[in-house]
Design a protein around this motif. Sequence first.
Motif, PDB file in Angstrom:
ATOM      1  N   ASP A  74     -40.521 -86.351 -47.832  1.00  0.00           N
ATOM      2  CA  ASP A  74     -40.617 -85.815 -46.475  1.00  0.00           C
ATOM      3  C   ASP A  74     -42.029 -85.505 -46.020  1.00  0.00           C
ATOM      4  OD1 ASP A  74     -38.063 -86.039 -45.820  1.00  0.00           O
ATOM      5  OD2 ASP A  74     -37.489 -83.973 -46.302  1.00  0.00           O
ATOM      6  N   SER A  75     -42.893 -85.174 -46.971  1.00  0.00           N
ATOM      7  CA  SER A  75     -44.190 -84.673 -46.527  1.00  0.00           C
ATOM      8  C   SER A  75     -45.121 -85.804 -46.096  1.00  0.00           C
ATOM      9  CB  SER A  75     -44.848 -83.858 -47.642  1.00  0.00           C
ATOM     10  OG  SER A  75     -45.036 -84.687 -48.768  1.00  0.00           O
ATOM     11  N   PHE A  76     -44.706 -87.056 -46.273  1.00  0.00           N
ATOM     12  CA  PHE A  76     -45.575 -88.163 -45.883  1.00  0.00           C
ATOM     13  C   PHE A  76     -45.760 -88.196 -44.371  1.00  0.00           C
ATOM     14  CE2 PHE A  76     -46.174 -92.576 -44.503  1.00  0.00           C
ATOM     15  CZ  PHE A  76     -47.339 -92.866 -45.191  1.00  0.00           C
ATOM     16  N   GLN A  77     -47.012 -88.374 -43.961  1.00  0.00           N
ATOM     17  CA  GLN A  77     -47.302 -88.462 -42.528  1.00  0.00           C
ATOM     18  C   GLN A  77     -47.320 -89.935 -42.115  1.00  0.00           C
ATOM     19  OE1 GLN A  77     -48.291 -86.303 -39.780  1.00  0.00           O
ATOM     20  NE2 GLN A  77     -48.187 -88.268 -38.752  1.00  0.00           N
ATOM     21  N   PRO A  78     -46.345 -90.386 -41.329  1.00  0.00           N
ATOM     22  CA  PRO A  78     -46.368 -91.799 -40.926  1.00  0.00           C
ATOM     23  C   PRO A  78     -47.502 -92.085 -39.944  1.00  0.00           C
ATOM     24  CG  PRO A  78     -44.314 -90.699 -40.273  1.00  0.00           C
ATOM     25  CD  PRO A  78     -45.245 -89.640 -40.736  1.00  0.00           C
ATOM     26  N   TRP A  79     -48.075 -93.265 -40.062  1.00  0.00           N
ATOM     27  CA  TRP A  79     -49.101 -93.710 -39.116  1.00  0.00           C
ATOM     28  C   TRP A  79     -48.372 -94.465 -38.012  1.00  0.00           C
ATOM     29  CZ3 TRP A  79     -54.467 -95.065 -41.295  1.00  0.00           C
ATOM     30  CH2 TRP A  79     -54.728 -94.302 -42.430  1.00  0.00           C
ATOM     31  N   VAL A  80     -47.984 -93.725 -36.987  1.00  0.00           N
ATOM     32  CA  VAL A  80     -47.115 -94.305 -35.968  1.00  0.00           C
ATOM     33  C   VAL A  80     -47.676 -95.598 -35.399  1.00  0.00           C
ATOM     34  CG1 VAL A  80     -46.031 -93.872 -33.753  1.00  0.00           C
ATOM     35  CG2 VAL A  80     -46.212 -92.043 -35.422  1.00  0.00           C
ATOM     36  N   VAL A  81     -49.010 -95.653 -35.273  1.00  0.00           N
ATOM     37  CA  VAL A  81     -49.627 -96.812 -34.625  1.00  0.00           C
ATOM     38  C   VAL A  81     -49.274 -98.114 -35.353  1.00  0.00           C
ATOM     39  CG1 VAL A  81     -51.801 -96.711 -35.907  1.00  0.00           C
ATOM     40  CG2 VAL A  81     -51.779 -97.648 -33.623  1.00  0.00           C
ATOM     41  N   MET A  82     -48.984 -97.993 -36.654  1.00  0.00           N
ATOM     42  CA  MET A  82     -48.750 -99.205 -37.421  1.00  0.00           C
ATOM     43  C   MET A  82     -47.449 -99.910 -37.023  1.00  0.00           C
ATOM     44  SD  MET A  82     -51.154-100.039 -39.245  1.00  0.00           S
ATOM     45  CE  MET A  82     -52.734 -99.341 -39.618  1.00  0.00           C
ATOM     46  N   ILE A  83     -46.458 -99.169 -36.572  1.00  0.00           N
ATOM     47  CA  ILE A  83     -45.248 -99.880 -36.148  1.00  0.00           C
ATOM     48  C   ILE A  83     -45.276-100.193 -34.659  1.00  0.00           C
ATOM     49  CG2 ILE A  83     -43.431 -99.519 -37.862  1.00  0.00           C
ATOM     50  CD1 ILE A  83     -42.865 -96.892 -36.800  1.00  0.00           C
ATOM     51  N   LEU A  84     -46.296 -99.712 -33.962  1.00  0.00           N
ATOM     52  CA  LEU A  84     -46.471-100.093 -32.567  1.00  0.00           C
ATOM     53  C   LEU A  84     -47.251-101.418 -32.526  1.00  0.00           C
ATOM     54  CD1 LEU A  84     -47.407 -96.607 -31.087  1.00  0.00           C
ATOM     55  CD2 LEU A  84     -45.179 -97.711 -31.158  1.00  0.00           C
TER      56      LEU A  84
ATOM     57  N   ALA B 289     -52.877 -92.771 -31.366  1.00  0.00           N
ATOM     58  CA  ALA B 289     -51.703 -93.624 -31.507  1.00  0.00           C
ATOM     59  C   ALA B 289     -51.046 -93.440 -32.866  1.00  0.00           C
ATOM     60  CB  ALA B 289     -52.091 -95.088 -31.310  1.00  0.00           C
ATOM     61  N   ALA B 290     -51.861 -93.145 -33.900  1.00  0.00           N
ATOM     62  CA  ALA B 290     -51.308 -93.067 -35.249  1.00  0.00           C
ATOM     63  C   ALA B 290     -50.632 -91.724 -35.509  1.00  0.00           C
ATOM     64  CB  ALA B 290     -52.406 -93.313 -36.282  1.00  0.00           C
ATOM     65  N   PHE B 291     -51.251 -90.652 -35.060  1.00  0.00           N
ATOM     66  CA  PHE B 291     -50.720 -89.318 -35.364  1.00  0.00           C
ATOM     67  C   PHE B 291     -50.497 -88.539 -34.074  1.00  0.00           C
ATOM     68  CE2 PHE B 291     -53.972 -90.460 -38.623  1.00  0.00           C
ATOM     69  CZ  PHE B 291     -53.084 -90.920 -39.571  1.00  0.00           C
ATOM     70  N   PRO B 292     -49.531 -88.968 -33.258  1.00  0.00           N
ATOM     71  CA  PRO B 292     -49.409 -88.370 -31.922  1.00  0.00           C
ATOM     72  C   PRO B 292     -49.062 -86.884 -31.942  1.00  0.00           C
ATOM     73  CG  PRO B 292     -47.565 -89.832 -32.373  1.00  0.00           C
ATOM     74  CD  PRO B 292     -48.534 -90.011 -33.490  1.00  0.00           C
TER      75      PRO B 292
ATOM     76  N   PHE C 147     -54.022-104.919 -36.042  1.00  0.00           N
ATOM     77  CA  PHE C 147     -54.890-104.377 -37.095  1.00  0.00           C
ATOM     78  C   PHE C 147     -54.554-105.016 -38.445  1.00  0.00           C
ATOM     79  CE2 PHE C 147     -55.083-100.301 -34.436  1.00  0.00           C
ATOM     80  CZ  PHE C 147     -56.219-100.737 -33.797  1.00  0.00           C
TER      81      PHE C 147
ATOM     82  N   SER D  30     -25.289-109.235 -38.642  1.00  0.00           N
ATOM     83  CA  SER D  30     -25.558-107.831 -38.363  1.00  0.00           C
ATOM     84  C   SER D  30     -26.065-107.668 -36.938  1.00  0.00           C
ATOM     85  CB  SER D  30     -26.596-107.291 -39.352  1.00  0.00           C
ATOM     86  OG  SER D  30     -27.190-106.136 -38.831  1.00  0.00           O
ATOM     87  N   LEU D  31     -25.342-106.875 -36.161  1.00  0.00           N
ATOM     88  CA  LEU D  31     -25.771-106.629 -34.785  1.00  0.00           C
ATOM     89  C   LEU D  31     -27.040-105.799 -34.758  1.00  0.00           C
ATOM     90  CD1 LEU D  31     -22.676-105.841 -32.572  1.00  0.00           C
ATOM     91  CD2 LEU D  31     -24.228-107.763 -32.417  1.00  0.00           C
ATOM     92  N   GLU D  32     -27.177-104.920 -35.742  1.00  0.00           N
ATOM     93  CA  GLU D  32     -28.350-104.052 -35.789  1.00  0.00           C
ATOM     94  C   GLU D  32     -29.620-104.885 -35.929  1.00  0.00           C
ATOM     95  OE1 GLU D  32     -28.639-100.713 -38.712  1.00  0.00           O
ATOM     96  OE2 GLU D  32     -26.671-100.315 -37.854  1.00  0.00           O
TER      97      GLU D  32
ATOM     98  N   PHE E 195     -52.566 -88.003 -46.457  1.00  0.00           N
ATOM     99  CA  PHE E 195     -51.318 -88.747 -46.287  1.00  0.00           C
ATOM    100  C   PHE E 195     -50.088 -87.861 -46.179  1.00  0.00           C
ATOM    101  CE2 PHE E 195     -54.214 -91.725 -48.312  1.00  0.00           C
ATOM    102  CZ  PHE E 195     -54.183 -92.728 -47.376  1.00  0.00           C
ATOM    103  N   THR E 196     -50.285 -86.555 -46.069  1.00  0.00           N
ATOM    104  CA  THR E 196     -49.104 -85.708 -45.862  1.00  0.00           C
ATOM    105  C   THR E 196     -49.132 -85.140 -44.455  1.00  0.00           C
ATOM    106  OG1 THR E 196     -50.239 -83.792 -46.703  1.00  0.00           O
ATOM    107  CG2 THR E 196     -48.945 -85.071 -48.288  1.00  0.00           C
ATOM    108  N   LYS E 197     -47.971 -84.670 -44.045  1.00  0.00           N
ATOM    109  CA  LYS E 197     -47.830 -84.092 -42.714  1.00  0.00           C
ATOM    110  C   LYS E 197     -48.491 -82.723 -42.665  1.00  0.00           C
ATOM    111  CE  LYS E 197     -43.576 -85.931 -40.903  1.00  0.00           C
ATOM    112  NZ  LYS E 197     -42.339 -86.075 -41.598  1.00  0.00           N
TER     113      LYS E 197
ATOM    114  N   ASN F 157     -17.958-107.491 -35.015  1.00  0.00           N
ATOM    115  CA  ASN F 157     -19.153-106.644 -35.169  1.00  0.00           C
ATOM    116  C   ASN F 157     -19.331-105.723 -33.981  1.00  0.00           C
ATOM    117  OD1 ASN F 157     -20.031-107.407 -37.628  1.00  0.00           O
ATOM    118  ND2 ASN F 157     -21.498-108.917 -36.899  1.00  0.00           N
TER     119      ASN F 157
ATOM    120  N   TRP G 179     -58.224 -84.975 -43.259  1.00  0.00           N
ATOM    121  CA  TRP G 179     -58.073 -86.368 -43.719  1.00  0.00           C
ATOM    122  C   TRP G 179     -57.834 -87.301 -42.551  1.00  0.00           C
ATOM    123  CZ3 TRP G 179     -53.885 -89.657 -43.237  1.00  0.00           C
ATOM    124  CH2 TRP G 179     -52.649 -89.097 -42.920  1.00  0.00           C
TER     125      TRP G 179
END
Lengths: 348, 228, 223
Positions: free
Chosen positions: C173-183, A136-139, C189, C99-101, A166-168, B49, A99
């Motif tokens: 947990d099983s979701f694969q994050p698309w790291v590029v999206m937060i970069l 970049a997305a799935f390093p 995009f 909030s400092l965070e 969409f899963t790991k 804080n 995928w």
Amino acid sequence: MAEGGLTTDLRSSPHLKQATTVEDIMRNVVYALLPVCAWAIYAFGLSVLLLLVTTTLVCIASEALFCRLANRPSTIGDWSIVITGLLLALTLPPGFPLWMAAVAAFVAVGLGKALFGGLGYNVMNPALVGRAFVQAAFPVAITTWTPPFLPGRFSELIPSTLTLPFTKPEPVVDWIEQNRIDAFTGATPLALQKFEQITTPVADLLTGTIAGSAGETSALIILLGGIYLAARKMLDWRIPVGVLLGAVLVSLPMWLLDAGRYPDPLFVLLSGGLMLGAVFMASDMVGSPVTPSGVWIYALFIGALTVIIRLFGGLTEGVMYAILLGNVISPLISRVTQPRIFGEEGKR
Amino acid sequence: MSQADNLAPPPVETTPSFNMLRTLGLVATISGLLVVLSFRVTEPMIEQNKREAIERALFRLVPDAVSRRDFIASDNRIQPAGEGIDGEKLYAGYGQDGKLKGIALEAAAPGYQDVIRILYAYDPYCQCIRGFEVLKMAETPGIGDKIIKDPAFLMNFEALQARPNADGSGLEQAIVPVKHGTKTQPWQIDAISGATISSNAIARMLNDKSQLMSPLIQRNLALLENGA
Amino acid sequence: MAELPNRQEQVSLDTFLRGLWQENPVFVMLLGMCPVLAVTNSAINALAMGLASTFVLVASNSLISLLRNFIPKQVRIATYIIIIATFVTMVDYAIQAISLELYNALGAFIQLIVVNCMILGRAEAYASKQRLWPTIINGLGIGAGFTFALLCLGVVREILGAGELFGFALFGDSFQPWVVMILPPGGFFVLGAWLLIFAWFRQRREQAQARVEEQQQETVYER
């Protein structure tokens, strides 16, 4: 490289006598790629076959979709999209989830090609755009390597291949241990060299009995494909030669300076994706400069940059970014190296 | 915006300088008042804080601690924190019985993308580092940020040796990162494979800081112990 | 910004709604791109940034509107910047106090609201010409449009990039994050995708409108 068809082309001189069409060239590139694909399937098994099929099909489907959206005639017939699909699969790790490969293929065609206006207008090599995106997305997934020539490779898939969308992906460490008696660290020759100063024997690099992306493992077969294309004048031989020369020019002095720390030039040439990139990706006609001297600058730049990223950067492999950067600056190179028009006065 | 400018006729009348000065002066005054006002209102909250953030981190790092006192290290000596003393901050945590339980220190080094800043706990009795909290980092999610998640990596900081050498000029053994799975000595940090740069950054900042601070803390232990 | 209000505007619903859609600062006017790309890596950051900008916009433009007959043209930009900077400083303190965070997550972009061209643009194009009341309403509308746009980006980027929304895990947990999206590239995009969608909607509406007008004309001819 405008689309063929029944149009009258008025061109100014020089009139190149080349009896080849876009389709012809692209089809021959596919022929040259086929042995590489075959070797990749032989080395890594069914997973790579599925990977190749997935990326190629998704690329073709995306191309058809974008052509429809843009109200253009379909350009599937010119084979270029098949090359993109095959090349993309060859740059991915063998156990890459399908995928994610489909995402890469869609991005490659959409972002790398269709948005710029299709074949001939894309600034960067589409396959590499797709790969850069998933890098970049799935390093994690894109740096998970599996060993070649496992005994069960034709009967079972690498477990991460069939990950649900969409899963790991499942970690493959346990699976590798089950299948192999001797320890496999999951590191490519480049990583071994960079972090542990272990140089893989040249014979292994040539034949591809090493870990790595699906298609980058056998330098020999890639080279043969390149020679075939160059012999049929469907590939500018200056580009691969220039890229490899550029790599040597940077790595040789470093190696002479400190042989313990830096790899020897032969290793640099044969390891990683440099050979695949030099022969099949940097040489993409769309992304390279048009002037002869520009081609040399472009090729040397890519080769040198690849080695610089490898030796001094945080990544183990730099050929992808080097080619993408080369693609981006190639219009500039073309402009700077434009030959003087006869009769024009020189600039002062 | 340019449209408005174009519509306006070329300026013929000139504004007297006094008007400009008057306006700027008035605006600056209003602005100054507002800034001072909001600073006054928010200052105690911001201070609280910051204090809470440090205390949360300290009490997580030194679980036995219930109270804290700040010290400042400067010019090769440690003294209680107070007005007008600049230098490296040390946060000493004390337990229910008033005994010193651990000292938290800040450390920083460049990571993969940006500087990683951490607060780490030093235990002066085992002369070792007992864990760290990241204050700020921009490591790649999924790779570099394993330094706060990877259980095997965090195992390094159960008791990472940071013992001063005999003459107190540095550490007896420098803290060094080693390849994943090859840790044999208590002063080595087992790096995360695939996140070598982030792991090395942690090792480097801990080493740099400990070379300086561990001997200093051991020399001034009595002061720190009597702090509460 | 085709129609700059040069006359005193009567407050209507449109005064507010215009900023949300027709003159949306991000999707239509493409103003203030820097925070749009930089701090939308999570929905909460986007919301905080949007609200902070809205506050600065409304407060500074109100003050400018009150002082509009008092500010000589030659020093107006300097005056605007002082006023905007004042409110940005106040927001800066307020966020630290809340909030400092959040403050650390937003980084330098809070201070950089000073140079957000959306705010200076509204001051120059609207607040310096209009009475207080329309300025406030219009500022609120533009601010809401900005916040809405930031949220559009932040929500998509957080869901794809982390599998979360406002910090709550959505997929397990099983979701694969698309790291590029937060970069940073992810910001480009997602912004591009949203602009595409908005442009497409606009185009369709304009086409529909053109058709309606055509038909009307035809009916006129038929008569």
